[in-house]
Design a protein around this motif. Structure first.
Motif, mmCIF file in Angstrom:
data_model
loop_
_atom_site.group_PDB
_atom_site.id
_atom_site.type_symbol
_atom_site.label_atom_id
_atom_site.label_comp_id
_atom_site.label_asym_id
_atom_site.label_seq_id
_atom_site.Cartn_x
_atom_site.Cartn_y
_atom_site.Cartn_z
ATOM 1 N N GLN A 1 -11.757 -1.285 11.442
ATOM 2 C CA GLN A 1 -10.761 -2.233 11.936
ATOM 3 C C GLN A 1 -11.169 -2.793 13.293
ATOM 4 O O GLN A 1 -11.000 -3.994 13.563
ATOM 5 C CB GLN A 1 -9.395 -1.555 12.036
ATOM 6 C CG GLN A 1 -8.675 -1.381 10.705
ATOM 7 C CD GLN A 1 -7.297 -0.786 10.890
ATOM 8 O OE1 GLN A 1 -7.152 0.332 11.384
ATOM 9 N NE2 GLN A 1 -6.282 -1.517 10.498
ATOM 10 N N ILE B 1 -11.613 4.227 9.025
ATOM 11 C CA ILE B 1 -10.621 3.152 9.031
ATOM 12 C C ILE B 1 -10.512 2.524 10.423
ATOM 13 O O ILE B 1 -10.583 1.296 10.592
ATOM 14 C CB ILE B 1 -9.247 3.689 8.590
ATOM 15 C CG1 ILE B 1 -9.279 4.159 7.133
ATOM 16 C CG2 ILE B 1 -8.162 2.629 8.808
ATOM 17 C CD1 ILE B 1 -9.301 3.084 6.110
ATOM 18 N N ALA B 2 -10.339 3.372 11.433
ATOM 19 C CA ALA B 2 -10.140 2.872 12.794
ATOM 20 C C ALA B 2 -11.351 2.090 13.301
ATOM 21 O O ALA B 2 -11.202 1.028 13.923
ATOM 22 C CB ALA B 2 -9.833 4.041 13.730
ATOM 23 N N THR C 1 -8.612 -5.255 3.813
ATOM 24 C CA THR C 1 -8.033 -4.013 3.283
ATOM 25 C C THR C 1 -9.101 -2.930 3.288
ATOM 26 O O THR C 1 -10.270 -3.194 2.967
ATOM 27 C CB THR C 1 -7.502 -4.187 1.851
ATOM 28 O OG1 THR C 1 -8.593 -4.492 0.970
ATOM 29 C CG2 THR C 1 -6.472 -5.308 1.763
ATOM 30 N N SER D 1 -3.977 7.342 -3.153
ATOM 31 C CA SER D 1 -3.795 6.168 -2.309
ATOM 32 C C SER D 1 -4.080 4.898 -3.096
ATOM 33 O O SER D 1 -5.021 4.857 -3.900
ATOM 34 C CB SER D 1 -4.711 6.221 -1.088
ATOM 35 O OG SER D 1 -4.332 7.271 -0.223
ATOM 36 N N GLY E 1 -10.029 8.915 8.731
ATOM 37 C CA GLY E 1 -9.339 8.229 9.817
ATOM 38 C C GLY E 1 -10.283 7.488 10.733
ATOM 39 O O GLY E 1 -9.994 6.361 11.172
ATOM 40 N N SER F 1 0.839 -1.202 0.000
ATOM 41 C CA SER F 1 0.000 0.000 0.000
ATOM 42 C C SER F 1 0.867 1.242 0.000
ATOM 43 O O SER F 1 2.032 1.205 0.436
ATOM 44 C CB SER F 1 -0.932 0.015 1.219
ATOM 45 O OG SER F 1 -0.193 0.137 2.419
ATOM 46 N N ALA G 1 -6.978 7.791 3.824
ATOM 47 C CA ALA G 1 -6.494 6.892 4.868
ATOM 48 C C ALA G 1 -6.561 5.469 4.329
ATOM 49 O O ALA G 1 -7.507 5.110 3.620
ATOM 50 C CB ALA G 1 -7.325 7.028 6.137
ATOM 51 N N ILE G 2 -5.552 4.665 4.638
ATOM 52 C CA ILE G 2 -5.512 3.282 4.167
ATOM 53 C C ILE G 2 -5.073 2.370 5.305
ATOM 54 O O ILE G 2 -4.394 2.801 6.230
ATOM 55 C CB ILE G 2 -4.555 3.107 2.969
ATOM 56 C CG1 ILE G 2 -3.137 3.601 3.320
ATOM 57 C CG2 ILE G 2 -5.084 3.811 1.731
ATOM 58 C CD1 ILE G 2 -2.117 3.368 2.226
ATOM 59 N N ALA G 3 -5.474 1.102 5.208
ATOM 60 C CA ALA G 3 -5.038 0.116 6.190
ATOM 61 C C ALA G 3 -5.265 -1.266 5.610
ATOM 62 O O ALA G 3 -6.162 -1.472 4.791
ATOM 63 C CB ALA G 3 -5.816 0.263 7.496
ATOM 64 N N ASP H 1 -4.862 -5.592 7.060
ATOM 65 C CA ASP H 1 -4.457 -6.583 8.044
ATOM 66 C C ASP H 1 -4.224 -7.876 7.277
ATOM 67 O O ASP H 1 -5.170 -8.560 6.877
ATOM 68 C CB ASP H 1 -5.537 -6.763 9.106
ATOM 69 C CG ASP H 1 -5.111 -7.665 10.259
ATOM 70 O OD1 ASP H 1 -4.392 -8.652 9.984
ATOM 71 O OD2 ASP H 1 -5.495 -7.386 11.408
#
Length: 269
Positions: A69, A65-66, A45, A253, A62, A21, A35-37, A39
């Motif tokens: 997750q 995403i948080a 994703t 992104s 943000g 990423s 924002a990206i994430a 696991d």
């Protein structure tokens, strides 16, 4: 600029997944509202592209995403990427509902954050399939056997005009309404996450991206760049660099997921 790469597999899986990423503010924006994430252990994703005055866009993306997750990620850790697709879609929508409500409440509580929102694309990559959900104009593509497929359909005024035949693709490329989304997280009391299930085969390469990439890099260019015989991290870097070379008018992104292994015999539900 942030870049991350990782690999995931499941003991009983037939496919393993590599990830990379990258996010960048671009050439024009001083701040990054994307924002990206991901696991790798869960195959989860998430990519969000925030919008709003002051720093509202950064806050909304943000938060989404948080919260996803924490909530959907927790469900996925318990149920696993092989969970029944219907159950996974329900859990994904519940996570989106919770994030949507939290963003709305944050906007009410802080006048500087009023009207903030975010697009979203979230995927779970499992032993034989990918489940993709999206809101707004952040996208998911799949490169398979020399063909690039757009798996999502933008929730935007421009897409509605194209669907209605009101404008041509050539006119759309010059439209002043390119960035007007018709669906976003944090704007209304309820927002529907559009979800679809896609089979996955060894060699498939999935791309999640914000419109900072898709607006600056054509699908033909994306195909060429993804087809390069280089590593995933290098592909991500090349995609972002090309968007910047083409103007970099927005935050950029990308999240990449590549399938490895042997095709699964089970049929999609």
């Amino acid at each position: 600029m942030v870049t991350i790469a990782a690999t995931s597999s499941t003991a009983a899986s037939t496919l393993t997944w590599d990830y990379a990423s990258l996010t960048d503010s671009g050439r024009v924006r001083a701040n990054n509202e994307d924002a990206i994430a991901f696991d790798a252990a869960l195959g989860l994703t998430i990519l969000a592209d925030g919008m709003g005055g002051y720093n509202g866009g950064e806050v909304a993306s943000g938060m989404s995403i948080a919260l996803l997750q924490a909530s959907f990620g927790r469900w996925l850790a318990h149920s696993g990427p092989s969970a029944h697709p219907r159950a996974m879609r329900r859990a994904m929508q519940v996570g989106v509902d919770e994030a949507n409500q939290a963003i709305l409440e944050a906007g009410v509580a802080n006048v500087q954050l009023q009207g903030m929102g975010t697009t979203l694309v979230v995927s779970v990559f499992g032993p034989s399939r990918a489940i993709v959900g999206h809101i707004g104009d952040s996208r998911c593509y799949r490169l398979r056997e020399e063909q690039l497929h757009l798996l999502t359909r933008d929730h935007s005024l421009l897409q509605e005009q194209l669907d209605a035949g009101a404008i041509t693709p050539e006119q759309a490329a010059q439209s002043p309404h390119r960035n007007l989304v018709t669906r976003a997280l944090g704007i209304e009391r309820h927002v529907e996450l559009e979800m679809h299930e896609h089979d996955a085969l060894p060699g498939d390469l999935f791309l999640l991206c914000s419109d900072g990439l898709s607006e600056m890099v054509s699908d033909a260019q994306i195909f060429t760049l993804l087809s390069r015989d280089i590593g995933l991290s290098e592909k991500a870097t090349l995609l972002v660099a090309t968007a910047n070379d083409n103007g970099g008018r927005d935050n950029i992104s990308v999240v990449l997921a590549r399938a490895n292994g042997v095709a699964a015999p089970e049929a999609a539900d």
